[in-house]
Write a protein that holds these residues in place. Structure first.
Motif, PDB file in Angstrom:
ATOM      1  N   ARG A   1      18.745  -4.026  -4.464  1.00 53.95           N
ATOM      2  CA  ARG A   1      18.751  -3.491  -3.258  1.00 53.95           C
ATOM      3  C   ARG A   1      16.415  -2.992  -3.653  1.00 53.95           C
ATOM      4  N   LEU A   2      16.457  -2.246  -4.233  1.00 54.29           N
ATOM      5  CA  LEU A   2      15.423  -1.621  -4.576  1.00 54.29           C
ATOM      6  C   LEU A   2      13.994  -3.021  -4.593  1.00 54.29           C
ATOM      7  N   ARG A   3      14.973  -3.607  -4.550  1.00 54.33           N
ATOM      8  CA  ARG A   3      14.145  -4.903  -4.642  1.00 54.33           C
ATOM      9  C   ARG A   3      14.263  -5.692  -3.114  1.00 54.33           C
ATOM     10  N   GLY A   4      14.921  -5.829  -2.152  1.00 52.51           N
ATOM     11  CA  GLY A   4      14.777  -5.634  -1.579  1.00 52.51           C
ATOM     12  C   GLY A   4      14.500  -5.019  -0.725  1.00 52.51           C
ATOM     13  N   MET A   5      14.393  -3.798  -0.485  1.00 48.60           N
ATOM     14  CA  MET A   5      13.390  -2.566   0.261  1.00 48.60           C
ATOM     15  C   MET A   5      12.084  -3.164  -0.159  1.00 48.60           C
ATOM     16  N   ILE A   6      11.701  -3.179  -0.622  1.00 46.66           N
ATOM     17  CA  ILE A   6      10.222  -3.179  -1.317  1.00 46.66           C
ATOM     18  C   ILE A   6      10.153  -4.570  -0.725  1.00 46.66           C
ATOM     19  N   ASP A   7      10.733  -6.104  -1.118  1.00 46.08           N
ATOM     20  CA  ASP A   7       9.797  -7.118  -0.096  1.00 46.08           C
ATOM     21  C   ASP A   7      10.295  -6.854   1.007  1.00 46.08           C
TER      22      ASP A   7
ATOM     23  N   ASP B   1       0.853  -1.205   0.215  1.00 41.83           N
ATOM     24  CA  ASP B   1       0.415   0.086  -0.032  1.00 41.83           C
ATOM     25  C   ASP B   1       0.905   1.332  -0.118  1.00 41.83           C
ATOM     26  N   GLY B   2       0.436   2.230  -0.733  1.00 42.08           N
ATOM     27  CA  GLY B   2       1.396   3.297  -1.132  1.00 42.08           C
ATOM     28  C   GLY B   2       2.767   3.378  -1.518  1.00 42.08           C
ATOM     29  N   HIS B   3       3.184   1.973  -1.803  1.00 37.47           N
ATOM     30  CA  HIS B   3       4.557   2.573  -2.682  1.00 37.47           C
ATOM     31  C   HIS B   3       4.473   2.032  -3.558  1.00 37.47           C
ATOM     32  N   GLU B   4       3.248   1.407  -4.857  1.00 40.50           N
ATOM     33  CA  GLU B   4       3.623   1.090  -6.139  1.00 40.50           C
ATOM     34  C   GLU B   4       4.145   1.998  -6.703  1.00 40.50           C
TER      35      GLU B   4
END
Length: 204
Positions: free
Chosen positions: A131-137, A92-95
């Motif tokens: 790193r972006l993927r790790g952050m969103i995960d 939520d809120g981070h798409e």
């Protein structure tokens, strides 16, 4: 054919083509308009009074390579982009749209388009997307997306490779979880290990 006669024939042919026949040399009659001719291919073109000229079109050749990332590396970047965008839809809120992610990557790499990334900097671009993927995960809701566990493991292993700290990771796992095998960890433990790895700083 004498050279001078050849030049005159060519001159007359172009005059016919441009609608200058019968007028003052170098001028076009005020009531005439030159024809619009589009030439494609590579072959003889007949103009004017039957003169035949061989026209060779200009061809721009784009060479692959030139020190830039190759097709496989481009595919890998787009694959990571799509994974990040897909997971972000569950948060939520981070798409994050694919276009937004590519703008971030381009800014990070200092290029106008990802295809301009130098081959020797591919690892930097890939690590940034990891790193972006790790952050969103790591955000609430991400664990409901498909293959969450696999992505977390891949991300933390990539970060360990970047920091050259696989030895530290195994020691941490034995100390905290009592095992050095990631397969033995629960999802919660994988998440905890992921956070520990991602928070680790590169050696000075």
């Amino acid at each position: 054919m004498p050279e001078e006669e050849k030049k005159q024939r060519i001159s007359r042919a172009w005059a016919d083509l441009l609608g200058l026949s019968g007028g003052v040399e170098g001028q076009r009659p005020s009531n005439s308009r030159p024809p619009s001719i589009n030439v494609t291919g590579d072959g003889p073109v007949i103009v004017g009074n039957g003169n035949v000229f061989k026209i060779h079109p200009n061809i721009t050749v784009v060479q692959a390579g030139n020190g830039l990332i190759d097709i496989a590396q481009k595919r890998r970047i787009l694959e990571l982009r799509d994974q990040i965008s897909g997971v972000s839809r569950h948060v939520d809120g981070h798409e994050m749209s694919p276009a937004f992610l590519m703008r971030r990557l381009n800014t990070h790499m200092g290029v106008e388009c990802y295809t301009e990334i130098p081959a020797d900097q591919f690892h930097k671009a890939e690590s940034y997307l990891w790193r972006l993927r790790g952050m969103i995960d790591g955000m609430a809701g991400a664990s409901t997306s498909p293959s969450w566990r696999d992505r977390r493991i891949q991300a933390l292993l990539a970060r360990c490779k970047e920091l050259n700290c696989h030895g530290w990771r195994r020691s941490y796992m034995r100390k905290v979880f009592g095992t050095a095998s990631i397969d033995d960890l629960s999802n919660d433990q994988v998440g905890k290990l992921h956070r520990a790895v991602m928070s680790r700083k590169a050696a000075a």
